[in-house]
Scaffold this active site. Structure first.
Site, PDB file in Angstrom:
ATOM      1  N   SER A 124      -3.649   7.568  -5.912  1.00  0.00           N
ATOM      2  CA  SER A 124      -4.654   6.488  -5.967  1.00  0.00           C
ATOM      3  C   SER A 124      -5.753   6.887  -6.957  1.00  0.00           C
ATOM      4  CB  SER A 124      -5.254   6.332  -4.565  1.00  0.00           C
ATOM      5  OG  SER A 124      -6.410   5.532  -4.598  1.00  0.00           O
ATOM      6  N   TYR A 135      -8.989   8.074   3.622  1.00  0.00           N
ATOM      7  CA  TYR A 135      -8.090   7.653   2.537  1.00  0.00           C
ATOM      8  C   TYR A 135      -8.298   8.560   1.319  1.00  0.00           C
ATOM      9  CZ  TYR A 135      -5.640   4.436  -0.644  1.00  0.00           C
ATOM     10  OH  TYR A 135      -4.768   3.875  -1.559  1.00  0.00           O
TER      11      TYR A 135
HETATM   12  P1  NAP Z   1       0.368  -2.785   1.322  1.00  0.00           P
HETATM   13  O1  NAP Z   1       0.859  -4.109   0.857  1.00  0.00           O
HETATM   14  O2  NAP Z   1      -0.588  -2.697   2.445  1.00  0.00           O
HETATM   15  O3  NAP Z   1       1.632  -1.855   1.589  1.00  0.00           O
HETATM   16  C1  NAP Z   1       1.604  -0.712   2.396  1.00  0.00           C
HETATM   17  C2  NAP Z   1       3.004  -0.447   2.888  1.00  0.00           C
HETATM   18  O4  NAP Z   1       2.995   0.677   3.770  1.00  0.00           O
HETATM   19  C3  NAP Z   1       3.542  -1.628   3.676  1.00  0.00           C
HETATM   20  O5  NAP Z   1       4.900  -1.763   3.424  1.00  0.00           O
HETATM   21  C4  NAP Z   1       3.288  -1.167   5.089  1.00  0.00           C
HETATM   22  O6  NAP Z   1       4.078  -1.786   6.048  1.00  0.00           O
HETATM   23  C5  NAP Z   1       3.642   0.294   4.965  1.00  0.00           C
HETATM   24  N1  NAP Z   1       3.192   1.011   6.152  1.00  0.00           N
HETATM   25  C6  NAP Z   1       1.930   1.142   6.596  1.00  0.00           C
HETATM   26  N2  NAP Z   1       1.934   1.814   7.757  1.00  0.00           N
HETATM   27  C7  NAP Z   1       3.227   2.101   8.046  1.00  0.00           C
HETATM   28  C8  NAP Z   1       3.871   2.776   9.109  1.00  0.00           C
HETATM   29  N3  NAP Z   1       3.196   3.304  10.128  1.00  0.00           N
HETATM   30  N4  NAP Z   1       5.218   2.904   9.076  1.00  0.00           N
HETATM   31  C9  NAP Z   1       5.938   2.373   8.063  1.00  0.00           C
HETATM   32  N5  NAP Z   1       5.371   1.721   7.017  1.00  0.00           N
HETATM   33  C10 NAP Z   1       4.038   1.590   7.028  1.00  0.00           C
HETATM   34  O7  NAP Z   1      -0.376  -2.092   0.141  1.00  0.00           O
HETATM   35  P2  NAP Z   1       0.141  -1.492  -1.255  1.00  0.00           P
HETATM   36  O8  NAP Z   1      -0.986  -1.626  -2.169  1.00  0.00           O
HETATM   37  O9  NAP Z   1       1.456  -2.027  -1.663  1.00  0.00           O
HETATM   38  O10 NAP Z   1       0.255   0.038  -0.860  1.00  0.00           O
HETATM   39  C11 NAP Z   1       1.338   0.867  -1.217  1.00  0.00           C
HETATM   40  C12 NAP Z   1       0.816   2.251  -1.573  1.00  0.00           C
HETATM   41  O11 NAP Z   1       0.038   2.157  -2.750  1.00  0.00           O
HETATM   42  C13 NAP Z   1      -0.084   2.878  -0.511  1.00  0.00           C
HETATM   43  O12 NAP Z   1       0.201   4.256  -0.408  1.00  0.00           O
HETATM   44  C14 NAP Z   1      -1.466   2.662  -1.092  1.00  0.00           C
HETATM   45  O13 NAP Z   1      -2.389   3.608  -0.628  1.00  0.00           O
HETATM   46  C15 NAP Z   1      -1.185   2.837  -2.558  1.00  0.00           C
HETATM   47  N6  NAP Z   1      -2.196   2.307  -3.476  1.00  0.00           N
HETATM   48  C16 NAP Z   1      -2.454   0.978  -3.554  1.00  0.00           C
HETATM   49  C17 NAP Z   1      -3.409   0.538  -4.462  1.00  0.00           C
HETATM   50  C18 NAP Z   1      -3.754  -0.903  -4.626  1.00  0.00           C
HETATM   51  O14 NAP Z   1      -4.681  -1.216  -5.369  1.00  0.00           O
HETATM   52  N7  NAP Z   1      -3.074  -1.827  -3.991  1.00  0.00           N
HETATM   53  C19 NAP Z   1      -4.084   1.441  -5.258  1.00  0.00           C
HETATM   54  C20 NAP Z   1      -3.794   2.776  -5.146  1.00  0.00           C
HETATM   55  C21 NAP Z   1      -2.835   3.205  -4.257  1.00  0.00           C
HETATM   56  P3  NAP Z   1       3.486  -2.982   6.951  1.00  0.00           P
HETATM   57  O15 NAP Z   1       3.628  -4.212   6.125  1.00  0.00           O
HETATM   58  O16 NAP Z   1       4.364  -2.959   8.173  1.00  0.00           O
HETATM   59  O17 NAP Z   1       2.058  -2.659   7.264  1.00  0.00           O
END
Ligand code: NAP
Length: 249
Positions: A141, A154
């Site tokens: 991140s 986080y």
């Molecule tokens: P997101 O749409 O919230 O996706 C998060 C994913 O993790 C979802 O598939 C979620 O499943 C899954 N997850 C959460 N808790 C879980 C659990 N206990 N068991 C299994 N799966 C679980 O957000 P995203 O942005 O795509 O995030 C993906 C990654 O990118 C994360 O590591 C996040 O920190 C990182 N990231 C995102 C951004 C950004 O700007 N979006 C920036 C930097 C890093 P559910 O749908 O069931 O909750």
């Protein structure tokens, strides 16, 4: 050099957001996909199959390390081997640092860091058994570099993802295992929904991004394919930012 034809990739958090976009990109490059999530992944399955590769869903809650053995076993049973692991599942909990609860701290660190590490370890053991290397790609991140506001667990977990990536890379490079990370910038997913709904914060962030726009999940696709491919065979322990220039400001 960038083809993933015949490879098997496990992606966690495959039902939505960046995880779904990476499933699509990896399948477009030829990989069969093992999607891991705690809910159905029908949309992702449909998108992957449109690219002509297979999709196998594994339902698992990654809040603990309990399902790890089953995930690797099911993937190997289905496709005979694994070649790529993308540790994408992660959560964010927002609260003032002064009031941050132990429960939120544990939930965030358990999935973002502990499960990421032990799933990587289990995949690495399988790669060693297969004797043909492997690729592990962790999702870091901007808060692997910066402190952030109201997200102390986080930030701590994502700094640690970058550190663990280097530590694993150092010890597993000798098995031809590449461990690297991608640090996404500000992308429009569920993870940033609260931020995007706050017009002031949304615009403040937008103004600081040299590319002049928030990222889309598909923006991360090329980088994950690159790191998963033989084009990245000599890259170990590095984190690539896909951030529209955020870190350069
Ligand atoms: P997101 O749409 O919230 O996706 C998060 C994913 O993790 C979802 O598939 C979620 O499943 C899954 N997850 C959460 N808790 C879980 C659990 N206990 N068991 C299994 N799966 C679980 O957000 P995203 O942005 O795509 O995030 C993906 C990654 O990118 C994360 O590591 C996040 O920190 C990182 N990231 C995102 C951004 C950004 O700007 N979006 C920036 C930097 C890093 P559910 O749908 O069931 O909750």
């Amino acid at each position: 050099m960038f083809s993933l034809k015949g490879k098997t990739a496990i992606i966690t958090g495959a039902n939505t957001g960046l995880g779904q976009a990476m499933c699509v990109a990896l399948s477009k490059a030829g990989a069969n996909i093992v999607g891991v999530a705690r809910r159905e992944m029908d949309d992702t399955e449909k998108l992957v199959k449109q690219n002509g590769t297979e999709f196998y869903p594994v339902i698992a809650d990654l809040g603990t390390t309990e399902p790890i053995e089953r995930i690797i076993k099911d993937a190997v049973n289905r496709f005979g081997r694994i070649d790529i692991l993308v540790n994408n599942a992660g959560i964010i909990r927002r609260e003032d640092a002064i009031d941050y609860s132990e429960n939120d701290w544990d939930d965030v660190v358990n999935i973002n860091l502990k499960t990421l590490y032990f799933l990587s370890q289990a995949a690495a053991k399988q790669f060693v058994k297969q004797k043909s290397g492997g690729k592990i790609i962790n999702i870091a991140s901007m808060l692997s570099y910066q402190g952030g506001i109201r997200v102390p667990a986080y930030t701590a977990s994502k700094h640690a993802v970058m550190g663990a990536t280097k530590a694993m890379a150092n010890e597993w490079a000798k098995y031809n295992i590449n461990v690297n990370a991608i640090a996404p910038g500000y992308m429009a997913t569920n993870n940033t929904e609260q931020l995007r709904n706050d017009t002031k914060r949304y615009n403040e962030i937008l103004e600081r991004i040299p590319a002049g726009r928030w990222g889309e999940p598909s923006d991360i696709g090329g980088t994950v394919v690159f790191l998963a491919s033989s084009a990245a065979d000599y890259i170990h322990g590095f984190t690539i930012a896909v951030d529209g220039g955020w870190l350069s400001r």
